[in-house]
Design an enzyme around this catalytic site. Structure first.
Site, PDB file in Angstrom:
ATOM      1  N   GLU A 165       0.800  -1.225   0.000  1.00  0.00           N
ATOM      2  CA  GLU A 165       0.000   0.000   0.000  1.00  0.00           C
ATOM      3  C   GLU A 165       0.832   1.275   0.000  1.00  0.00           C
ATOM      4  O   GLU A 165       0.649   2.166   0.846  1.00  0.00           O
ATOM      5  CB  GLU A 165      -0.987   0.008   1.184  1.00  0.00           C
ATOM      6  CG  GLU A 165      -2.032  -1.091   1.066  1.00  0.00           C
ATOM      7  CD  GLU A 165      -3.253  -0.906   1.961  1.00  0.00           C
ATOM      8  OE1 GLU A 165      -3.260   0.009   2.788  1.00  0.00           O
ATOM      9  OE2 GLU A 165      -4.196  -1.687   1.811  1.00  0.00           O
ATOM     10  N   GLU A 370      -5.201  -8.625  -0.119  1.00  0.00           N
ATOM     11  CA  GLU A 370      -6.045  -8.338   1.062  1.00  0.00           C
ATOM     12  C   GLU A 370      -7.472  -8.081   0.601  1.00  0.00           C
ATOM     13  O   GLU A 370      -7.697  -7.594  -0.516  1.00  0.00           O
ATOM     14  CB  GLU A 370      -5.572  -7.087   1.823  1.00  0.00           C
ATOM     15  CG  GLU A 370      -4.336  -7.294   2.647  1.00  0.00           C
ATOM     16  CD  GLU A 370      -3.905  -6.039   3.411  1.00  0.00           C
ATOM     17  OE1 GLU A 370      -4.769  -5.253   3.836  1.00  0.00           O
ATOM     18  OE2 GLU A 370      -2.683  -5.870   3.568  1.00  0.00           O
TER      19      GLU A 370
END
Ligand code: BGP
Length: 472
Positions: A165, A370
């Protein structure tokens, strides 16, 4: 497109789940590990500190046995930089190498493919003192760390993820406890995008080194990708959605895959006088690197309207809550979507839309790194945890992967967040995601005993049927 028949999940599909080192391991300063930014940050009030987390460092054998019982084909975990290099560079900590050797071997013992994230929100504190991602040397620090990982673990690890991220580090760094802010800066946006640029180059270098050292291995980025909808069919809203799509999503993948800066982002940075310094060597490194797949985290979509000129970045906005920037976009709620107990919208169809968009833009296989539901779970007296709401969330999202596969999207696997309960980025352990419940609260360590949630038994059945049966 309404498909008459759905294509099955491929045989090689990697069913598993994810964790990250600082959120799961504990043993924060044990066996020679140096402190990371997560170990020295202020802990948000009412949330757990990270010194023990859920003690995976000492209980990984039990945890991996439970993952094997669910039938996992893969386990995505991150390697703590400071367990390997306590000072961030220089001396290697043999006990850190030994721990990850054991963890990897334990996975392989059960036929579980390790998927390793090289960097997940845990910059070495010693490197923060040296200027963190602000300084060009950070590119070399990361390259050094990458080479150490490939050397020690590359004989067994085939799937590598560079930076978890990176887009959230850039957009909401202070909320997730990762942002390094130099004392003197008159243009914080420029500073942030300079850090971001160094990460893009560092990632490209790591991909290059991986391909040189480990020709058989596969490596990719792992941004948080949320397709951004326009709040209405008003043309100005559509332009705003293009702005935020570029700023939130495409910047990261255009750079990783094509070695270029997205033109809308470039224009945005020019408007803010925040174009980073980029050397010719940086361009060369970025253009020479290419990922083998795209790893991405998906929780929900975002929706934006045209800016009315009054927006300012909400300092409390987190990875999935709406934000706005004057002149570019205004975040809004999507009235068609329900929300989790923690205020994140839920959008399974948006997951399919995101996969379609990703694949048609980049034409690389996709690995879901995720996805999941953060909720308050309760441990009943009989030791059961009835997390029906999580089963429903996951059912709906897995069903959309099959739709995407039928749309022609190449999918490598699904590794939802999280394999086991762990400490959230900023909301403590009260916000749980795992298939495995851990007996601890934010203020008490309790027994740390593991319990199988209802979702554990359900996911086991899903994996055994290779996704052909999602019923509960
Ligand atoms: C992602 C992070 C994870 C994780 C997850 C859930 O952004 O990569 O580290 O924590 O989101 O977020 P949170 O813990 O804020 O609920």
């Amino acid at each position: 497109m309404l498909h008459k028949t759905l294509k099955p999940f491929p045989d090689y599909f990697l069913w598993g789940a994810s964790t990250s080192a600082y959120q799961v391991e504990g043993a924060a300063l044990e066996d020679g590990k140096g402190p990371s930014c997560q170990d020295v940050k202020d802990i948000p009030e009412g949330t757990a500190d990270l010194s023990v987390s859920v003690d995976h460092y000492h209980r990984y054998k039990e945890d991996i046995a439970l993952m094997a019982e669910m039938g996992f084909k893969s386990y995505r975990f991150s390697i703590s930089w400071t367990r390997i290099l306590p000072e961030g560079t220089g001396e290697v900590n043999p006990k850190g190498i030994a721990f990850y050797n054991d963890l990897i071997d334990e996975c392989l013992k059960y036929g579980i493919e390790p998927i390793v994230t090289m960097f997940h929100f845990d910059m070495p504190a010693a490197l923060d003192k040296r200027g963190s991602w602000s300084v060009r040397e950070s590119i070399d620090w990361f390259a050094e760390f990458a080479a150490v990982l490939f050397k020690h673990f590359g004989d067994r690890v085939k799937y590598w993820l560079t930076i978890n991220e990176q887009n959230m580090l850039t957009l909401v760094g202070p909320v997730i406890g990762t942002m390094y802010i130099p004392q003197e800066t008159d243009n914080l946006t420029k500073e942030i995008y300079q850090q971001n640029h160094h990460q893009l180059v560092a990632q490209a270098k790591a991909m290059q080194i991986c391909h040189e050292m480990l020709p058989e291995a596969k490596i990719g980025p792992a941004p948080n990708i949320s397709l951004v909808y326009a709040a209405s069919s008003k043309p100005e809203d559509v332009l705003a959605s293009q702005n935020y799509n570029a700023i939130r999503n495409w910047l990261y993948l255009d750079a990783a895959v094509y070695g270029i800066y997205n033109n809308l982002v470039w224009a945005y940075l020019e408007e803010l006088d925040a174009v980073p310094e980029i050397s010719q060597e940086d361009w060369d490194i970025m253009r020479a690197a290419k990922p083998d797949f795209i790893g991405f985290n998906y929780y929900n979509t975002a929706t934006v309207a045209a800016s009315d000129g009054t927006e300012s970045l909400d300092p409390a906005a987190d990875q999935q809550t709406s934000r706005g920037e004057s002149g570019f976009y205004r975040g809004t709620d999507n009235p068609h979507l329900p929300k989790t107990e923690f205020g994140w919208e839920i959008d399974p169809i948006g997951f399919r839309a995101t996969m379609r968009e990703l694949y048609s833009r980049y034409r690389l296989p996709l690995l879901v790194t995720e996805n999941g539901l953060g909720a308050y779970d309760s441990l009943e007296e009989d030791g059961k945890i009835h997390d029906q709401y999580r089963i429903h969330y996951l059912q709906d999202h897995i069903a959309q992967i099959q739709e995407a596969i039928t749309d022609g999207v190449e999918m490598l696997g699904y590794n939802p967040w999280s394999a086991i309960d762990l400490i959230s980025t900023h909301e403590g352990i009260k916000k749980r995601y795992g298939f495995i419940y851990v007996d601890r609260s934010d203020d008490e360590l309790k027994t740390l005993k593991r319990y199988r949630k209802d979702s554990f038994f359900w996911y086991k059945k899903v994996i055994a049927a290779n996704g052909a049966d999602l019923t509960d």
